[in-house]
Scaffold this active site. Structure first.
Site, PDB file in Angstrom:
ATOM      1  N   HIS A   1      -1.951  40.305  26.828  1.00 15.24           N
ATOM      2  CA  HIS A   1      -0.471  39.389  25.745  1.00 15.24           C
ATOM      3  C   HIS A   1      -0.371  40.176  24.802  1.00 15.24           C
ATOM      4  O   HIS A   1      -1.528  40.309  23.901  1.00 15.24           O
ATOM      5  CB  HIS A   1      -0.447  38.110  25.533  1.00 15.24           C
ATOM      6  CG  HIS A   1       0.995  37.634  24.885  1.00 15.24           C
ATOM      7  ND1 HIS A   1       2.205  37.987  25.136  1.00 15.24           N
ATOM      8  CD2 HIS A   1       0.664  36.802  23.855  1.00 15.24           C
ATOM      9  CE1 HIS A   1       2.645  37.014  24.718  1.00 15.24           C
ATOM     10  NE2 HIS A   1       2.335  36.645  23.332  1.00 15.24           N
ATOM     11  N   ASN A   2       0.958  40.816  23.768  1.00 17.57           N
ATOM     12  CA  ASN A   2       0.817  41.008  22.840  1.00 17.57           C
ATOM     13  C   ASN A   2       0.092  42.014  21.946  1.00 17.57           C
ATOM     14  O   ASN A   2      -1.177  42.111  21.467  1.00 17.57           O
ATOM     15  CB  ASN A   2       0.682  40.413  21.639  1.00 17.57           C
ATOM     16  CG  ASN A   2       2.161  38.966  21.327  1.00 17.57           C
ATOM     17  OD1 ASN A   2       2.572  39.596  22.195  1.00 17.57           O
ATOM     18  ND2 ASN A   2       1.884  38.249  20.961  1.00 17.57           N
TER      19      ASN A   2
ATOM     20  N   GLU B   1       1.611  45.369  27.212  1.00 16.81           N
ATOM     21  CA  GLU B   1       2.836  44.855  25.964  1.00 16.81           C
ATOM     22  C   GLU B   1       2.493  45.181  25.330  1.00 16.81           C
ATOM     23  O   GLU B   1       3.000  45.297  24.545  1.00 16.81           O
ATOM     24  CB  GLU B   1       2.642  43.023  26.121  1.00 16.81           C
ATOM     25  CG  GLU B   1       4.249  42.332  25.918  1.00 16.81           C
ATOM     26  CD  GLU B   1       3.870  40.823  25.863  1.00 16.81           C
ATOM     27  OE1 GLU B   1       5.284  39.852  26.103  1.00 16.81           O
ATOM     28  OE2 GLU B   1       2.964  40.754  24.600  1.00 16.81           O
TER      29      GLU B   1
ATOM     30  N   ASP C   1       6.670  45.107  22.752  1.00 21.23           N
ATOM     31  CA  ASP C   1       7.511  44.318  22.110  1.00 21.23           C
ATOM     32  C   ASP C   1       8.199  44.877  21.381  1.00 21.23           C
ATOM     33  O   ASP C   1       8.015  45.670  20.723  1.00 21.23           O
ATOM     34  CB  ASP C   1       7.508  42.979  20.905  1.00 21.23           C
ATOM     35  CG  ASP C   1       6.717  41.871  21.884  1.00 21.23           C
ATOM     36  OD1 ASP C   1       5.757  41.635  23.502  1.00 21.23           O
ATOM     37  OD2 ASP C   1       5.709  40.852  20.990  1.00 21.23           O
TER      38      ASP C   1
ATOM     39  N   HIS D   1       5.849  42.550  16.085  1.00 20.25           N
ATOM     40  CA  HIS D   1       5.562  40.765  16.683  1.00 20.25           C
ATOM     41  C   HIS D   1       6.403  40.315  16.085  1.00 20.25           C
ATOM     42  O   HIS D   1       6.858  40.448  14.359  1.00 20.25           O
ATOM     43  CB  HIS D   1       4.592  40.128  16.538  1.00 20.25           C
ATOM     44  CG  HIS D   1       4.607  38.644  17.420  1.00 20.25           C
ATOM     45  ND1 HIS D   1       5.353  37.152  15.964  1.00 20.25           N
ATOM     46  CD2 HIS D   1       4.999  38.437  18.237  1.00 20.25           C
ATOM     47  CE1 HIS D   1       5.142  36.718  17.700  1.00 20.25           C
ATOM     48  NE2 HIS D   1       4.687  36.911  18.373  1.00 20.25           N
TER      49      HIS D   1
ATOM     50  N   GLU E   1       8.958  43.490  26.126  1.00 21.21           N
ATOM     51  CA  GLU E   1       9.609  42.669  25.444  1.00 21.21           C
ATOM     52  C   GLU E   1      11.166  43.389  24.954  1.00 21.21           C
ATOM     53  O   GLU E   1      10.681  43.545  23.596  1.00 21.21           O
ATOM     54  CB  GLU E   1       8.968  41.674  25.375  1.00 21.21           C
ATOM     55  CG  GLU E   1      10.036  40.313  24.760  1.00 21.21           C
ATOM     56  CD  GLU E   1       8.854  39.426  24.199  1.00 21.21           C
ATOM     57  OE1 GLU E   1       9.644  39.175  23.268  1.00 21.21           O
ATOM     58  OE2 GLU E   1       8.222  39.316  24.543  1.00 21.21           O
TER      59      GLU E   1
END
Length: 777
Positions: free
Chosen positions: A344-345, A374, A376, A389, A423
């Site tokens: 994640h991230n 991931e 973003d 983020h 994302e």
């Protein structure tokens, strides 16, 4: 010899003996008697004293450390004589232990401008003169430039040789190396003789606080020259006494009998009692030829105590089933049938509020076996999408650079497919740029259409080696009541509607670039609306993303239905956005319900990442683990909240530990008071933890002899975590080391647990010695 003559008086495997207090010495080569540089003995044993690259590293090099465009500082770097550590200058003097780094903590050494730091800040130095040392855990890369290309190559080649030799060392060689390194440090005047004061210093260094009277008596027993100094053979004798393993000797003597050697038949009997029912006489002979140190014994197919210790300290004598260290599972089933190591991230190296974003975080995730990362994606300047983020102080990196990192590093450890979880917060134009970068940079590795041989109704298998799948929104996906695409991103929006940018995100969610949509072939992001049977079942390629909160709710309220859903569809679970410091949730409860993509913050060490490492430890560390059968069947009745009655009893006798690390190396008198905790992680009814008493002031060879027992209802899901802590009466215990592995890969009998540090690095030669018995009914 008659192999059964001692059987009547031997204990059964499920009743391990209490370690005896008598033993014969363990052979250990003595240090170089007259050498003024005994540390070189370590390199001599490694066979590297004459290597030109290593000799150059021993002399040292002035290398330029590069941190930014303006921060370039020349520092002296020199290999220590132990061959395991590198000393370096620091601008501000600090404790001696902070002036070195260890070879075993190096993840990779890269030549040229192959790090983010050197690509950004190394332009003033030719690539041929540059190298990067990447470390395990959270330690920053060391970007260096040498005065010449040849000097840079010497360090690249030299470190490669040292790392290869370290990996090839047996546990016994590591122990020998370890003790002689401390011996060299304790010899304060470097005269190769040890006074009692130096011996006491040595004992504190190796983590044992021995009574002065007892220590002096042991010292005098070895001081045959009666000159208050130990040298040569006297030092050897002292070390032999110090390193005795009475508990191993007692076990050995039970099987060897009066002649104190094991025949192949007696060794086979030991293996059978260990639970190795498939062991043969030929296998016992092979073990003797592999681990026996005495050539005469080997010729007569006999195993001495030294060979027995070598075997039990080897990978074949460890707790992990050696057959499970390579890919051994069926890899031809649909992706939904596997647990998949997920991050994640992934771009973050620290917290999600103000941490640094870096392509190096992707490199480290891939080095740990991660198969789902991931990205973003946000609007960036100059028409180039960026990754960070959103709406925080985290730094920004280019989407293009991340894709290049995926191309260069995704398959260095594992050949099995990688999933890019997008994302997407970009508008149509930059979505098209994202699609262009994915196609041009990844080329044929990118899956852009359904495979010719693949049933479009089924997900592909992990045998899709070397390929990259994109998880993202699809134009042809089901639409909501307002006609817009529902995406995985909206799960977060539902829970954080108070955020000011929610309106803008909803507007962008309506916009999906056809170019990017076309790349979501097998992983189409879809909102999970219901687990009830639908008139038109969802397609397997539809992937849902759930926050940990929603996943836990589904597990509690619709356990079996969620398990059935995950038997056919991929589900990704991610940490709550409220975890500002990038803390993790326990992945175990998500695995219990069959969730495949259980995403964790890989940059945050803790028991959660220990569990993740333990789950993916086996099957060649390839990042894919076949789920247990009850989690793969579409009509399964399994419910993690109601797993049924106990089916297995796990009994672990914690016997001893060996060479535990000192926690406070700057305080010579600081000695650990170790205790051992065994944790069971599985379905809620199986979760348990039990621990031993603590041993006062002994991290060198503490003894417990305590038995811990667990009743298990769903053993196929269980992870066993062994933890060693330093007991403290006034504050929380300090972490010493741990090791986690699946119960299904845990070998029975007498086994060594090779402990790991918080960052996953080896703590060799630190081990636990235990007896394991698994009874299934």
């Amino acid at each position: 010899m008659l192999c059964g003559r001692w059987r009547s008086c031997r204990r059964r495997p499920e009743e391990p003996p209490v370690p005896a207090q008598v033993a014969t010495p363990v052979a250990l080569a003595s240090p170089d008697g007259g050498s003024k540089r005994p540390g070189l003995r370590a390199l001599k044993k490694m066979g590297l004293t004459e290597d030109e690259d290593v000799r150059a590293m021993l002399r040292g090099s002035r290398l330029c450390k590069i941190r930014s465009r303006t921060w370039h500082k020349e520092r002296l770097y020199r290999l220590q004589e132990d061959g395991l550590s590198v000393w370096f200058q620091r601008r501000i003097p600090r404790a001696p232990s902070q002036h070195i780094f260890f070879v075993q903590h190096i993840e990779a050494v890269r030549e040229g401008h192959q790090s983010e730091g050197l690509r950004r800040f190394g332009g003033a130095f030719p690539p041929a003169r540059c190298l990067t040392i990447a470390f395990k855990g959270r330690r920053k890369n060391l970007d260096l430039a040498a005065a010449t290309a040849e000097e840079a190559q010497r360090w690249v080649r030299g470190l490669a040789k040292l790392r290869a030799r370290l990996d090839a060392m047996s546990q016994r060689e590591r122990l020998d190396h370890w003790i002689h390194t401390y011996l060299h440090r304790a010899d304060s005047d470097q005269d190769s003789k040890m006074s009692f004061k130096e011996i006491k210093s040595l004992l504190r260094m190796v983590n044992v606080d021995m009574n002065d009277m007892y220590a002096y008596r042991l010292f005098k027993e070895c001081d045959h020259s009666n000159n208050e100094r130990l040298e040569g053979a006297e030092i050897e004798e002292f070390l032999r006494r110090l390193l005795k393993r009475p508990e191993l000797e007692d076990i050995f003597h039970q099987y060897s009998g009066e002649d104190r050697v094991l025949s192949t038949l007696e060794l086979l009997e030991f293996l059978k009692d260990q639970g190795e029912d498939t062991a043969t006489l030929a296998h016992a002979q092979k073990l003797i030829h592999t681990y026996e140190l005495n050539e005469t014994a080997k010729q007569h197919e006999l195993m001495t105590l030294d060979g027995f210790m070598m075997y039990l300290l080897s990978p074949e004598g460890a707790a992990v089933d050696p057959a499970h260290t390579c890919v051994f599972q069926d890899m031809d089933q649909p992706l939904s049938h596997y647990f998949i190591s997920s991050s994640h991230n992934t771009y973050l190296t620290d917290s999600q509020i103000g941490g640094l974003s870096s392509t190096e975080a992707y490199v480290r995730a891939f080095a740990q076996g991660c198969r789902c990362v991931e990205l973003d994606c946000w609007e960036g300047p100059g028409g180039e999408p960026i990754i960070y983020h959103g709406h925080t102080l985290t730094s920004k990196i280019l989407f293009r650079d991340v894709v290049q990192t995926v191309r260069d590093h995704a398959f260095t450890l594992s050949p099995y497919p990688v999933i890019l979880s997008l994302e997407n917060h970009c508008g149509l134009e930059q979505q098209a740029v994202m699609a262009h970068h994915l196609r041009t940079i990844l080329g044929d590795a990118l899956v852009t259409e359904v495979l010719d041989t693949q049933n479009p109704e089924e997900l592909p298998s992990p045998e899709l080696k070397g390929r990259v799948l994109v998880k993202g929104k699809k134009l042809s996906a089901a639409r909501g009541e307002d006609g817009r695409i529902l995406s995985d991103q909206e799960e977060e929006e539902e829970e954080e509607e108070e955020e000011a940018e929610a309106a803008e995100q909803r507007r962008r969610a309506k916009q999906i670039s056809p170019e990017l949509s076309a790349l979501a072939v097998y992983c189409c992001a879809t909102r999970l609306q219901t687990l009830r049977p639908n008139p038109v079942p969802p397609q397997p390629c539809q992937v849902s993303s759930l926050s940990e909160r929603k996943a836990k709710k589904l597990i509690r309220e619709a356990g079996n239905s969620f398990v059935r859903h995950n038997a056919r569809h991929l589900t990704r679970v991610y940490p709550l956005g409220l975890r500002m410091n990038s803390a993790n949730y326990s992945p175990q409860e998500m695995w219990n319900s069959g969730c495949q993509l259980v995403a964790l913050n890989f940059q945050t060490p803790g028991y959660e990442m220990d569990l993740n490492a333990g789950r993916f430890l086996v099957n060649g560390r390839c990042g894919y683990i076949l789920k247990p059968a009850p989690l793969r069947q579409p009509d399964t009745t399994f419910d993690p909240e109601c797993p049924g009655p106990p089916r297995t009893t796990l009994t672990i006798q914690v016997l001893t530990a060996q060479q535990l690390p000192k926690l406070n190396t700057e305080k010579p008198n600081s000695i650990v008071d170790p205790l051992v905790r065994v944790e069971i992680h599985g379905v809620p009814a199986d979760c348990a933890r039990k621990e031993t008493n603590y041993v006062l002031n002994n991290g060198f060879n503490p003894r417990w002899g305590q038995t811990l027992q667990f009743q298990l209802r769903a053993p196929e899901l269980v992870l066993v975590r062994f933890v060693v802590e330093d007991y403290d009466t006034t504050s929380p215990n300090d972490f010493v080391g741990q090791f986690t592995l699946p119960l299904s890969s845990l070998k029975q009998g007498y086994r060594h647990i090779h402990l790991l540090a918080k960052d996953g690095a080896s703590l060799s030669p630190a081990t636990l010695f235990v007896h394991i018995h698994v009874q299934r009914f």
